[in-house]
Design an enzyme around this catalytic site. Sequence first.
Site, PDB file in Angstrom:
ATOM      1  N   GLY A   1       0.816  -1.200   0.000  1.00  0.00           N
ATOM      2  CA  GLY A   1       0.000   0.000   0.000  1.00  0.00           C
ATOM      3  C   GLY A   1       0.853   1.255   0.000  1.00  0.00           C
ATOM      4  O   GLY A   1       1.974   1.258   0.507  1.00  0.00           O
ATOM      5  N   SER A   2       0.326   2.320  -0.574  1.00  0.00           N
ATOM      6  CA  SER A   2       1.018   3.614  -0.541  1.00  0.00           C
ATOM      7  C   SER A   2       0.699   4.322   0.780  1.00  0.00           C
ATOM      8  O   SER A   2      -0.107   3.851   1.577  1.00  0.00           O
ATOM      9  CB  SER A   2       0.597   4.462  -1.737  1.00  0.00           C
ATOM     10  N   GLY A   3       1.355   5.453   1.010  1.00  0.00           N
ATOM     11  CA  GLY A   3       1.202   6.157   2.268  1.00  0.00           C
ATOM     12  C   GLY A   3       2.388   5.969   3.191  1.00  0.00           C
ATOM     13  O   GLY A   3       2.440   6.544   4.276  1.00  0.00           O
TER      14      GLY A   3
ATOM     15  N   LYS B   1       5.714  -7.686   2.828  1.00  0.00           N
ATOM     16  CA  LYS B   1       5.437  -7.447   4.249  1.00  0.00           C
ATOM     17  C   LYS B   1       4.286  -8.352   4.700  1.00  0.00           C
ATOM     18  O   LYS B   1       3.367  -8.635   3.934  1.00  0.00           O
ATOM     19  CB  LYS B   1       5.087  -5.971   4.485  1.00  0.00           C
TER      20      LYS B   1
ATOM     21  N   ASP C   1      -1.370  -8.352   1.236  1.00  0.00           N
ATOM     22  CA  ASP C   1      -0.110  -8.410   0.487  1.00  0.00           C
ATOM     23  C   ASP C   1       0.280  -9.859   0.213  1.00  0.00           C
ATOM     24  O   ASP C   1       0.679 -10.216  -0.905  1.00  0.00           O
ATOM     25  CB  ASP C   1       1.008  -7.722   1.269  1.00  0.00           C
TER      26      ASP C   1
ATOM     27  N   HIS D   1      -0.384   1.648   9.603  1.00  0.00           N
ATOM     28  CA  HIS D   1      -1.622   2.005   8.904  1.00  0.00           C
ATOM     29  C   HIS D   1      -2.590   2.734   9.822  1.00  0.00           C
ATOM     30  O   HIS D   1      -3.775   2.820   9.537  1.00  0.00           O
ATOM     31  CB  HIS D   1      -2.293   0.747   8.336  1.00  0.00           C
TER      32      HIS D   1
END
Length: 372
Positions: free
Chosen positions: A62-64, A113, A118, A226
């Site tokens: 994921g981005s961020g 990860k 994922d 997250h």
Amino acid sequence: MAFQGKKLINDPNDVVTEFIEGLVETYPGLQYLDGFPEVKVVLRADVSSAAYDKVAIISGGGSGHEPAHAGYVGEGMLTAAICGDVFASPPVDSILAGIRAVTGSMGCLLIVKNYTGDRLNFGLAAEQAKSEGYKVETVIVGDDCALPPPRGIAGRRGLAGTILVHKVAGAAAAAGLSLADVAAEAKCASEMVGTMGVALSVCTLPGQVTSDRLGPGKMELGLGIHGEPGAAMADIQPVDVVVSHVLNQILSPETNYVPITRGNRVVLMINGLGATPIMELMIASGKAVPKLQLEHGLAVDRVYTGSFMTSLDMAGFSISIMKADETILQRLDAATKAPYWPVGVDGNHPPAKIPVPMPPSRSTKSDEVKSV
């Protein structure tokens, strides 16, 4: 009271696409795959699968978490990074496209990860790629030291220690090792590192309201990347106390998260979570090193301080400790063109920094002044 988060963005739905556009404009060695923006794959501009004669190293998620993972694409580190939406696993089709784009005859290693999405999506892409004739190996990184056994439903989460695994694997691949050997080094590195984080604030997703889960004067220990709740909430303490607690948790012989014992050599990573000033990160590093040396009996060989794997605009940091040997140090010191791997940290760390002597005054004596 919750309030709308302030962001310097355009459409919240376009933040990942526009981040990648800016990244490839900034660094000439990076490019995105044809099919962008639906397929958000950042790859080395100098690599094509048809001619690539080394093991390809592929990661993502994921981005961020910028600069992770796209900022670590470059010779000597990642060959490609697959970017999901903010805090969302990239789709199988994007991962598969990345594998096809950079994987040559030597095969590819996926560094993933330990999150359910994922593992599922990278796993499905790997199986599809194998059915097409590609050689694919996968290493799962779960360096989290916050969750007590049984360590959560999915096990230990993948945190900032993943970046150290990227570097070890990338250097091994650049040295020309086989896929089996690169995978073995990456797996070994993943088992040598432990990470734990502490946060003073919760991150704000683009276009969303800011959570007020953490009240004034409170901090959260052992949180993920997250914005998910940590293992414990506590009153804010001086950073000395926080650093001691985190180091004790990672190195606890009871939980045995990492195989590190007195007399071992280690590397230390102090990782900012997105909104922590460099000053505060450096203070944490300055306190962590002597604690590792004096209280835990460890030789600190390398120190990496900065923002490596963030959580958008979260205030806080994580600490990663990796057991080191000559091979791992060689891999960490190896040259790389990845734009966000720190430069200037490739030398032995002295046991104690001795101040440089103050130079003597150069004032001229009056009796040396000659009269005309």
